[in-house]
Design a protein around this motif. Structure first.
Motif, short mmCIF file in Angstrom:
data_model
loop_
_atom_site.label_atom_id
_atom_site.label_comp_id
_atom_site.label_asym_id
_atom_site.label_seq_id
_atom_site.Cartn_x
_atom_site.Cartn_y
_atom_site.Cartn_z
N CYS A 294 0.84 -1.20 0.00
CA CYS A 294 0.00 0.00 0.00
C CYS A 294 0.87 1.25 0.00
CB CYS A 294 -0.92 0.02 1.22
SG CYS A 294 -2.21 -1.25 1.17
N ILE A 295 0.33 2.35 -0.55
CA ILE A 295 1.00 3.65 -0.56
C ILE A 295 0.07 4.66 0.10
CG2 ILE A 295 2.02 5.47 -1.96
CD1 ILE A 295 2.57 3.37 -4.11
N MET A 312 -3.97 2.65 -2.67
CA MET A 312 -3.28 3.93 -2.65
C MET A 312 -4.22 4.98 -2.07
SD MET A 312 -1.49 3.92 -6.42
CE MET A 312 -0.72 5.51 -6.13
N ARG A 329 -8.09 3.02 -5.00
CA ARG A 329 -7.31 4.24 -5.15
C ARG A 329 -8.15 5.42 -4.69
NH1 ARG A 329 -5.12 7.50 -10.49
NH2 ARG A 329 -3.76 8.93 -9.34
#
Length: 453
Positions: A294-295, A312, A329
């Motif tokens: 994950c970001i 994200m 996202r």
């Protein structure tokens, strides 16, 4: 007595094999020299003088928001020559701290120790004990342990090369001494450069006090001359950040596989799996779980939220007990209220997802306002852009949006309304209504499928 800092950043850094000035190469997504500037700020440096040479335009563009005094070193004639360029800007009643733009891991706590050890009318230097001090100037001491001078490796004898205490190059000098001594430096040495280290022998010769502080961690004073060394420093920095998270109550599946490129604050009992990247300022509440890959960038995640793999999240605010992902996202401006859910292959942008609302799969929801209890079916999109302008979609409480729906903004769906699957909604749906907007189905007999010629 005020504190001034001189950051030496004039070198070209040819071993980086790059058009980018060496000190602008990033560590944890921030230029090396920015780490040094931040350290100087944290210890209260009133004036920060940045000595530049190569890549001046790129340096000034990258650091234009920083409170630094730009000092040019037109010719690179050694560290002593670099610090000489600062003298016209140096206040009399001050201490001058010399730092290096390619030594990014120096810690404010270590610098505070150096400042505390700096004597009036003398200097203090930061040294380091190394098993292999190759490349470092050696610290020469008398039998009583007092510092007598520093000899550079290329000028050292075999006996001096056996010394394991090396010079970091970082020192703090009384301004009065700096102004009198620096102009007297000589370049009669193997490099034909003006060595800042010669100040130590000059101070001893004038019976000025010289104190030394030994750095507790060699990584703090390690420079990055090429990409290999920079990568090694990156790993050190990341290990420090991982340790900090764990000591603050977070569990890391593998501390060696996490990257922090900013500032992360965690609550208690957070669980972070491998290959998670944090950028900017990220805040995690208690019991937050983040799965692999994950970001997270510039976001806050409240208590008990679960973020599943490969998601994200950027510039978003997530309330407690939400569920995100996998493969979600969340673009800037996303806000999730408590117990909301954004599922797999969903993208949101500038959208509020109300309490308990769900966007479970395969949808794009942008420029939208979802009240509580809304269900968004798979394949739904908000058509928010007409090629020039953006428009908003508003969905009231407990509305149900069927699968494969297109909501052409600006449009609204009132409370408890239902939109049939496959509809293209272009006008308001009133409270409690069922909206069906699709062509009538036709079933044709004896249809012949196309065949290959």
């Amino acid at each position: 007595m005020t504190l001034a800092a001189a950051i030496l950043a004039a070198g070209q850094g040819t071993r980086m094999r790059s058009s980018l000035p060496k000190v602008l190469h990033p560590l944890a997504n921030k230029p090396m020299v920015q780490h040094v500037i931040d350290a100087a700020k944290k210890i209260g440096a009133k004036d920060i003088h940045l000595v530049y040479g190569h890549g001046a335009e790129m340096l000034q563009q990258q650091l234009q928001s920083q409170p630094v005094n730009w000092v040019q070193q037109a010719e690179q004639l050694g560290t002593g020559h670099a610090v000489m360029q600062v003298l016209p800007s140096l206040a009399d009643a001050s201490q001058l701290l010399v730092l290096y733009g390619d030594v990014p891991l120096i810690q404010p706590e270590t610098l505070q120790q150096l400042l505390a050890a700096t004597p009036e009318n003398g200097l203090a230097l930061l040294t380091v004990q190394l098993n292999n001090p190759t490349g470092y100037g050696r610290i020469i001491r008398n039998p009583q342990g007092a510092v007598l001078g520093i000899v550079e490796q290329k000028d050292a004898s075999a006996e001096q090369l056996a010394i394991c205490e090396g010079n970091s190059g970082i020192m703090c000098i009384d301004a009065e001494f700096a102004k009198s001594a620096l102009p007297q430096l000589s370049n009669s040495n193997a490099q034909q450069e003006y060595y800042l280290t010669d100040l130590v022998a000059m101070a001893v010769a004038e019976n000025r006090p010289v104190h030394a502080v030994i750095a507790s961690n060699a990584a703090e004073v390690s420079g990055a001359n090429d990409r290999v060394q920079l990568a090694a420093l990156e790993r050190v920095y990341q290990s420090w950040q991982a340790e900090k998270l764990m000591r603050n109550g977070a569990s890391l599946a593998d501390p060696a596989r996490i990257d922090i490129r900013g500032e992360v604050t965690t609550g208690q009992d957070c669980k972070i799996d491998i290959n998670v990247i944090f950028e900017g300022k990220v805040t995690l509440g208690d019991r937050v779980e983040i799965a692999a890959n994950c970001i997270l960038k510039d976001c806050s995640i409240a208590d008990d939220t679960i973020i599943k793999a490969n998601s994200m999240i950027e510039d978003s605010q997530i309330a407690q007990a939400c569920e995100i992902g996998p493969f979600a996202r969340l673009r800037p401006g996303t806000q999730m209220d408590a117990k909301a859910k954004i599922g797999n292959f969903v993208e949101t942008k500038k959208t509020r997802v109300g309490q308990g609302s769900k966007i479970n799969h395969l949808s794009y929801v942008g420029d939208a306002e979802l009240a509580e209890g809304v269900n968004i079916g798979a394949g739904t999109i908000t058509c928010n852009y007409d090629g020039v302008n953006k428009f908003k979609t508003q969905i009231a409480a407990n509305a149900f949006i069927g699968s494969n729906t297109s909501l052409v903004a600006p449009v609204s769906v009132a409370e408890n309304a239902t939109v049939a699957a496959g509809s293209v909604i272009t006008k308001k749906v009133e409270a409690g209504q069922l909206a069906i907007a699709r062509g009538k189905q036709k079933n044709l007999d004896n249809w012949q499928r196309p065949v290959k010629k």
